[in-house]
Design a protein around this motif. Structure first.
Motif, PDB file in Angstrom:
ATOM      1  N   THR A 246       4.374  14.874   9.201  1.00 56.18           N
ATOM      2  CA  THR A 246       3.684  14.060   8.204  1.00 56.18           C
ATOM      3  C   THR A 246       3.299  12.736   8.838  1.00 56.18           C
ATOM      4  O   THR A 246       4.161  11.970   9.272  1.00 56.18           O
ATOM      5  N   THR A 247       2.000  12.444   8.907  1.00 53.30           N
ATOM      6  CA  THR A 247       1.532  11.190   9.500  1.00 53.30           C
ATOM      7  C   THR A 247       1.776  10.045   8.525  1.00 53.30           C
ATOM      8  O   THR A 247       1.275  10.054   7.402  1.00 53.30           O
ATOM      9  N   LEU A 248       2.572   9.075   8.955  1.00 56.01           N
ATOM     10  CA  LEU A 248       2.899   7.936   8.113  1.00 56.01           C
ATOM     11  C   LEU A 248       2.074   6.705   8.442  1.00 56.01           C
ATOM     12  O   LEU A 248       1.829   5.877   7.581  1.00 56.01           O
ATOM     13  N   LEU A 249       1.658   6.596   9.694  1.00 56.98           N
ATOM     14  CA  LEU A 249       0.951   5.388  10.092  1.00 56.98           C
ATOM     15  C   LEU A 249       0.092   5.689  11.305  1.00 56.98           C
ATOM     16  O   LEU A 249       0.563   6.262  12.286  1.00 56.98           O
TER      17      LEU A 249
ATOM     18  N   VAL B  14       4.459   9.848  13.309  1.00 57.55           N
ATOM     19  CA  VAL B  14       4.506  11.104  12.561  1.00 57.55           C
ATOM     20  C   VAL B  14       5.966  11.467  12.317  1.00 57.55           C
ATOM     21  O   VAL B  14       6.770  11.522  13.251  1.00 57.55           O
ATOM     22  N   PHE B  15       6.311  11.701  11.065  1.00 55.69           N
ATOM     23  CA  PHE B  15       7.670  12.088  10.695  1.00 55.69           C
ATOM     24  C   PHE B  15       7.770  13.607  10.703  1.00 55.69           C
ATOM     25  O   PHE B  15       6.988  14.300  10.051  1.00 55.69           O
ATOM     26  N   ASN B  16       8.735  14.126  11.440  1.00 52.59           N
ATOM     27  CA  ASN B  16       8.948  15.567  11.518  1.00 52.59           C
ATOM     28  C   ASN B  16       9.829  15.983  10.342  1.00 52.59           C
ATOM     29  O   ASN B  16      11.030  16.194  10.477  1.00 52.59           O
ATOM     30  N   ASP B  17       9.206  16.071   9.184  1.00 49.25           N
ATOM     31  CA  ASP B  17       9.924  16.364   7.947  1.00 49.25           C
ATOM     32  C   ASP B  17      10.493  17.783   8.000  1.00 49.25           C
ATOM     33  O   ASP B  17       9.756  18.744   8.226  1.00 49.25           O
ATOM     34  N   PRO B  18      11.801  17.927   7.793  1.00 48.92           N
ATOM     35  CA  PRO B  18      12.408  19.269   7.873  1.00 48.92           C
ATOM     36  C   PRO B  18      11.832  20.242   6.853  1.00 48.92           C
ATOM     37  O   PRO B  18      11.816  21.450   7.088  1.00 48.92           O
TER      38      PRO B  18
ATOM     39  N   LYS C 174       0.839  -1.189   0.000  1.00 47.57           N
ATOM     40  CA  LYS C 174       0.000   0.000   0.000  1.00 47.57           C
ATOM     41  C   LYS C 174       0.873   1.237   0.000  1.00 47.57           C
ATOM     42  O   LYS C 174       2.028   1.217   0.403  1.00 47.57           O
ATOM     43  N   ALA C 175       0.309   2.336  -0.444  1.00 54.41           N
ATOM     44  CA  ALA C 175       1.098   3.567  -0.542  1.00 54.41           C
ATOM     45  C   ALA C 175       1.662   3.985   0.810  1.00 54.41           C
ATOM     46  O   ALA C 175       2.793   4.459   0.913  1.00 54.41           O
ATOM     47  N   ILE C 176       0.892   3.766   1.860  1.00 55.41           N
ATOM     48  CA  ILE C 176       1.386   4.161   3.179  1.00 55.41           C
ATOM     49  C   ILE C 176       2.598   3.346   3.580  1.00 55.41           C
ATOM     50  O   ILE C 176       3.501   3.829   4.250  1.00 55.41           O
ATOM     51  N   ALA C 177       2.647   2.081   3.142  1.00 55.23           N
ATOM     52  CA  ALA C 177       3.801   1.237   3.462  1.00 55.23           C
ATOM     53  C   ALA C 177       5.053   1.776   2.804  1.00 55.23           C
ATOM     54  O   ALA C 177       6.130   1.786   3.395  1.00 55.23           O
ATOM     55  N   ALA C 178       4.909   2.247   1.577  1.00 59.71           N
ATOM     56  CA  ALA C 178       6.074   2.765   0.868  1.00 59.71           C
ATOM     57  C   ALA C 178       6.666   3.976   1.568  1.00 59.71           C
ATOM     58  O   ALA C 178       7.878   4.069   1.770  1.00 59.71           O
ATOM     59  N   SER C 179       5.790   4.902   1.970  1.00 58.33           N
ATOM     60  CA  SER C 179       6.313   6.101   2.614  1.00 58.33           C
ATOM     61  C   SER C 179       6.895   5.801   3.979  1.00 58.33           C
ATOM     62  O   SER C 179       7.935   6.338   4.354  1.00 58.33           O
ATOM     63  N   LEU C 180       6.247   4.910   4.728  1.00 60.29           N
ATOM     64  CA  LEU C 180       6.739   4.583   6.069  1.00 60.29           C
ATOM     65  C   LEU C 180       8.072   3.867   6.006  1.00 60.29           C
ATOM     66  O   LEU C 180       9.041   4.267   6.649  1.00 60.29           O
ATOM     67  N   THR C 181       8.148   2.804   5.226  1.00 57.99           N
ATOM     68  CA  THR C 181       9.344   1.988   5.258  1.00 57.99           C
ATOM     69  C   THR C 181      10.550   2.722   4.719  1.00 57.99           C
ATOM     70  O   THR C 181      11.664   2.537   5.209  1.00 57.99           O
ATOM     71  N   LEU C 182      10.356   3.569   3.750  1.00 58.40           N
ATOM     72  CA  LEU C 182      11.511   4.316   3.258  1.00 58.40           C
ATOM     73  C   LEU C 182      11.951   5.366   4.272  1.00 58.40           C
ATOM     74  O   LEU C 182      13.137   5.594   4.475  1.00 58.40           O
ATOM     75  N   ALA C 183      11.000   5.986   4.945  1.00 54.50           N
ATOM     76  CA  ALA C 183      11.383   6.942   5.978  1.00 54.50           C
ATOM     77  C   ALA C 183      12.215   6.271   7.052  1.00 54.50           C
ATOM     78  O   ALA C 183      13.218   6.812   7.521  1.00 54.50           O
ATOM     79  N   LEU C 184      11.822   5.070   7.435  1.00 54.24           N
ATOM     80  CA  LEU C 184      12.584   4.330   8.432  1.00 54.24           C
ATOM     81  C   LEU C 184      13.952   3.942   7.902  1.00 54.24           C
ATOM     82  O   LEU C 184      14.911   3.828   8.662  1.00 54.24           O
TER      83      LEU C 184
ATOM     84  N   GLY D 114      15.565   4.242  18.110  1.00 57.24           N
ATOM     85  CA  GLY D 114      15.981   4.314  16.722  1.00 57.24           C
ATOM     86  C   GLY D 114      15.544   5.562  15.995  1.00 57.24           C
ATOM     87  O   GLY D 114      16.223   6.009  15.069  1.00 57.24           O
ATOM     88  N   LEU D 115      14.423   6.158  16.427  1.00 55.49           N
ATOM     89  CA  LEU D 115      13.829   7.231  15.631  1.00 55.49           C
ATOM     90  C   LEU D 115      13.709   8.565  16.338  1.00 55.49           C
ATOM     91  O   LEU D 115      13.427   9.572  15.700  1.00 55.49           O
ATOM     92  N   GLY D 116      13.880   8.613  17.638  1.00 53.81           N
ATOM     93  CA  GLY D 116      13.663   9.866  18.354  1.00 53.81           C
ATOM     94  C   GLY D 116      12.222   9.999  18.797  1.00 53.81           C
ATOM     95  O   GLY D 116      11.429   9.065  18.702  1.00 53.81           O
ATOM     96  N   ASN D 117      11.863  11.171  19.282  1.00 54.77           N
ATOM     97  CA  ASN D 117      10.504  11.365  19.807  1.00 54.77           C
ATOM     98  C   ASN D 117       9.783  12.543  19.178  1.00 54.77           C
ATOM     99  O   ASN D 117       8.843  13.078  19.747  1.00 54.77           O
ATOM    100  N   GLY D 118      10.232  12.967  18.005  1.00 55.45           N
ATOM    101  CA  GLY D 118       9.508  13.995  17.275  1.00 55.45           C
ATOM    102  C   GLY D 118       9.820  15.418  17.665  1.00 55.45           C
ATOM    103  O   GLY D 118       9.195  16.341  17.148  1.00 55.45           O
ATOM    104  N   THR D 119      10.771  15.616  18.555  1.00 48.22           N
ATOM    105  CA  THR D 119      11.065  16.963  19.027  1.00 48.22           C
ATOM    106  C   THR D 119      12.098  17.683  18.176  1.00 48.22           C
ATOM    107  O   THR D 119      12.339  18.873  18.355  1.00 48.22           O
ATOM    108  N   ALA D 120      12.729  16.966  17.257  1.00 44.30           N
ATOM    109  CA  ALA D 120      13.745  17.577  16.403  1.00 44.30           C
ATOM    110  C   ALA D 120      13.439  17.266  14.940  1.00 44.30           C
ATOM    111  O   ALA D 120      12.837  16.242  14.637  1.00 44.30           O
ATOM    112  N   PRO D 121      13.830  18.139  14.026  1.00 41.20           N
ATOM    113  CA  PRO D 121      13.611  17.860  12.600  1.00 41.20           C
ATOM    114  C   PRO D 121      14.284  16.559  12.198  1.00 41.20           C
ATOM    115  O   PRO D 121      15.409  16.267  12.607  1.00 41.20           O
ATOM    116  N   GLY D 122      13.564  15.760  11.436  1.00 42.99           N
ATOM    117  CA  GLY D 122      14.126  14.512  10.935  1.00 42.99           C
ATOM    118  C   GLY D 122      13.897  13.315  11.821  1.00 42.99           C
ATOM    119  O   GLY D 122      14.311  12.214  11.473  1.00 42.99           O
ATOM    120  N   ASP D 123      13.236  13.491  12.976  1.00 45.54           N
ATOM    121  CA  ASP D 123      12.910  12.311  13.770  1.00 45.54           C
ATOM    122  C   ASP D 123      11.396  12.123  13.824  1.00 45.54           C
ATOM    123  O   ASP D 123      10.643  12.776  13.117  1.00 45.54           O
TER     124      ASP D 123
END
Length: 634
Positions: free
Chosen positions: A506-509, A497-501, A8-18, A394-403
């Motif tokens: 951006t909600t991924l899942l 949610v990915f904190n896209d710089p 699914k499209a959501i899988a593509a965006s999530l897995t690549l972000a990870l 592995g990913l941070g907690n959303g408080t900084a750009p890119g996590d």
């Protein structure tokens, strides 16, 4: 006719972000990694085709009978050959897969369990075989380079109902070991007063009694193992296996055992290098501590170490080999990754996943664990060290750009219903200030979560370190948890949610709300680095011992305990979970219970309380009481 394994499209965006964080990597829309184009066609790659099991409902019923007194198949465990004949792929199915591979110029080796066919070829061969271009990607954050299919794989229609998963075409997958060191907090010190138990006749002579410097002898003191040793139960005749993703130096384990004064069986360690084996790297200390803990608690047990590369097919192939070989009575691993890294087949409204094409690794582990259970092999996995928020490390907690934000999540493969998940506690300890005055005291064993240190350090330095636990959003509540007080459903409003710089949040899942999922952990033991253990790894520090903690210690400790029980009762213990939950439901936290109820502390969300809770699970062990019940056939 061709069947496409879609995403699914959501899988593509999530897995690549990870992928940008070296956790998992599947090609997608380029959100967090750069597509460098078609990968080098001559790159050699190992691929495992996982074959679907037959009669899985019947298999699950048989497993339940093997650990249920009074049933027709109680303690009648199968051999690998019997498993292959009754539940593995048929000879005709295997022949069809091998014919397909032969057309691609590939040959396949069939495992004895008839669950997998392993093959090696070039990326070009696999790209043509599965009609999917394979590209090279580079993480925008870590700079990691990896290759992965740029589109869904395509299989001939006559193989779609035979092949469960094609594993290995993505070499960006990285699992994390679950060991951790204590934080350095200025002015806060352990008020070390060795316990008197280790100095008495009833105590273990290899114990130190010093929090942060505990040994396997202290584990024996804490969880009532010593009466087994006094009966001569040392794991003799049993075999433990470690599944790991780093090589190690076997002499390190002997150095540890000798240093604490433990007499062990000589020449007991055998290494099995899977897919070429792991390498000596930053994870080698993990393998060393796994062997030291499991082999230290069962000093006369044989130790098999299955090590594999931390990429591609390594983790699943190592598990496949350990279970198919069927030499080990019990198996443990201290590696894992957040469950949601392994699947993204969730609808955006939070409905549960049903499309297993996006959950290949989860399904693969599930099949392996079903085989282990029916063969009587007890299997343990660390539940993680990020408390109730398994993605944080592995990913941070959303408080900084890119996590990323930190939804309530659990670790895999610990979350599988046929795995015994090992959680973590903090044992009683006192902290003092620089003058020696006590400033913090934990008086009873508690769910491990470093929020108890918040008066002395910032949340950003501590969140969300603690014993992994929570509710699976993929695996449904298993039969053995249905009548257990304290079992929870997943919480609402949990999203990754990915904190896209550039684009902003951006909600991924979106995770399913109130999902009736498998709860983890099952059993816990001390894991807090503040009350942690000595470990020796010459690859980490050749001149001295280290002080560490994490649920990485608990999984091999349960492995070693299972080896003791195997010798004591005269046969394999089998799948732990139905047996321990039955005992919990009957005896609870009574004096005769095999468990110590954990009623304080928390893992940043789930608090200790009477009965089960997804912070410490059932609780910790009273091993001698558990041995008594197993002897009685309960």
């Amino acid at each position: 006719m061709i069947a496409r394994l879609h995403r699914k499209a959501i899988a593509a965006s999530l897995t690549l972000a990870l992928a940008g964080f070296a956790t998992t990597a599947l090609a997608g829309n380029g959100q967090a990694a750069l597509d460098m184009g078609v990968a080098a066609s001559t790159t050699p790659t190992h691929v495992t085709l996982v074959l679907k099991l037959h009669n899985q409902a019947q298999l699950e019923n048989y497993i339940q009978q093997t650990v249920t007194p009074g049933t027709a198949h109680f303690q009648q465990f199968l051999t690998t050959r019997q498993f292959a004949q009754q539940y593995g792929a048929t000879d005709a199915e295997i022949a069809r897969v091998q014919a397909f591979l032969k057309k691609q110029g590939l040959t396949g080796q069939v495992l004895a369990n008839h669950m997998a066919i392993q093959t090696t070829g070039t990326l070009d061969q696999f790209s043509k075989a599965f009609q999917a271009p394979i590209h090279t990607y580079v993480s925008r954050t870590s700079g990691q380079s990896f290759h992965s299919p740029a589109s869904g794989l395509v299989l001939p229609a006559d193989l779609a109902n035979i092949v469960e998963h094609v594993n290995g075409l993505n070499n960006g997958t990285k699992y994390r070991s679950h060991r951790i060191t204590a934080p350095k907090i200025s002015g806060l010190h352990l008020a070390v007063t060795p316990t008197t138990l280790s100095k008495t006749a009833s105590g273990n002579p290899t114990a130190t009694g010093v929090p942060g410097q505990y040994t396997v002898g202290d584990v024996a003191n804490l969880y009532n193992i010593n009466p087994l040793y006094q009966r001569g139960v040392t794991g003799k005749g049993s075999t433990v296996a470690i599944v790991t993703l780093s090589n190690f130096i076997p002499a390190d384990a002997q150095t540890y055992w000798d240093a604490i004064g433990l007499t062990t069986k000589p020449n007991r360690i055998t290494q099995i290098h899977v897919d070429g084996g792991g390498v000596l790297d930053g994870g080698s200390g993990e393998t060393a501590l796994d062997v030291e803990q499991s082999g230290g608690l069962a000093p006369d047990a044989n130790v098999l170490v299955y090590d594999a590369p931390n990429a591609g097919t390594g983790f699943t192939d190592a598990f496949l080999q350990a279970v198919s070989d069927n030499q080990a009575d019990s198996i443990s691993t201290s590696w894992g990754s957040p469950e949601i890294f392994n699947f993204a087949a969730l609808n955006t409204d939070g409905a549960s996943a049903t499309d297993t094409s996006d959950v290949g690794d989860l399904r693969t582990f599930h099949q392996i664990l079903l085989e282990a259970a029916v063969q009587g092999q007890s299997v343990f996995a660390a539940s993680g060290d990020s408390g109730a928020y398994d993605t944080v490390r592995g990913l941070g907690n959303g408080t900084a750009p890119g996590d990323f934000t930190a939804p309530l999540t659990v670790d895999s493969p610990a979350s599988d219903p046929y795995m015994t998940a090992a959680g973590g506690t903090t044992t009683p300890v006192t902290f003092s200030d620089s003058s020696g005055a006590p400033v913090l005291s934990i008086s009873q064993e508690s769910v491990w979560g470093w929020d108890y240190l918040l008066p002395f350090a910032s949340k950003s330095a501590l969140f969300a370190v603690g014993g992994g636990g929570g509710v699976s959003v993929y695996w449904r509540e298993p039969f053995y948890q249905r009548f257990t007080r304290g079992i929870r459903r997943s919480e609402s409003k949990q999203s990754l949610v990915f904190n896209d710089p550039q684009a902003g949040p951006t909600t991924l899942l979106t995770l399913p709300s109130h999902f009736n999922g498998r709860n983890v952990p099952d059993i816990s033991l001390n894991a807090d680095p503040e009350t942690g253990y000595l470990v020796y790894s010459s690859t980490d520090n050749p001149t001295s011992f280290l002080s560490e903690g994490g649920t990485s210690f608990v999984a091999p400790q349960l492995n070693g305990i299972s080896a003791l029980l195997t010798q004591s009762i005269g046969h394999r213990v089998g799948f732990w979970n139905p047996q321990i939950y039955l005992l919990q439901n009957i005896f609870g936290g009574s004096h005769w219970s095999p468990f110590n109820d954990i009623r304080s502390g928390d893992n940043w969300f789930y608090a200790g309380k009477p009965g089960y809770e997804p912070g410490a699970g059932i609780g910790t062990l009273n091993v001698t009481n558990l041995d008594t019940f197993l002897h009685a056939g309960l």
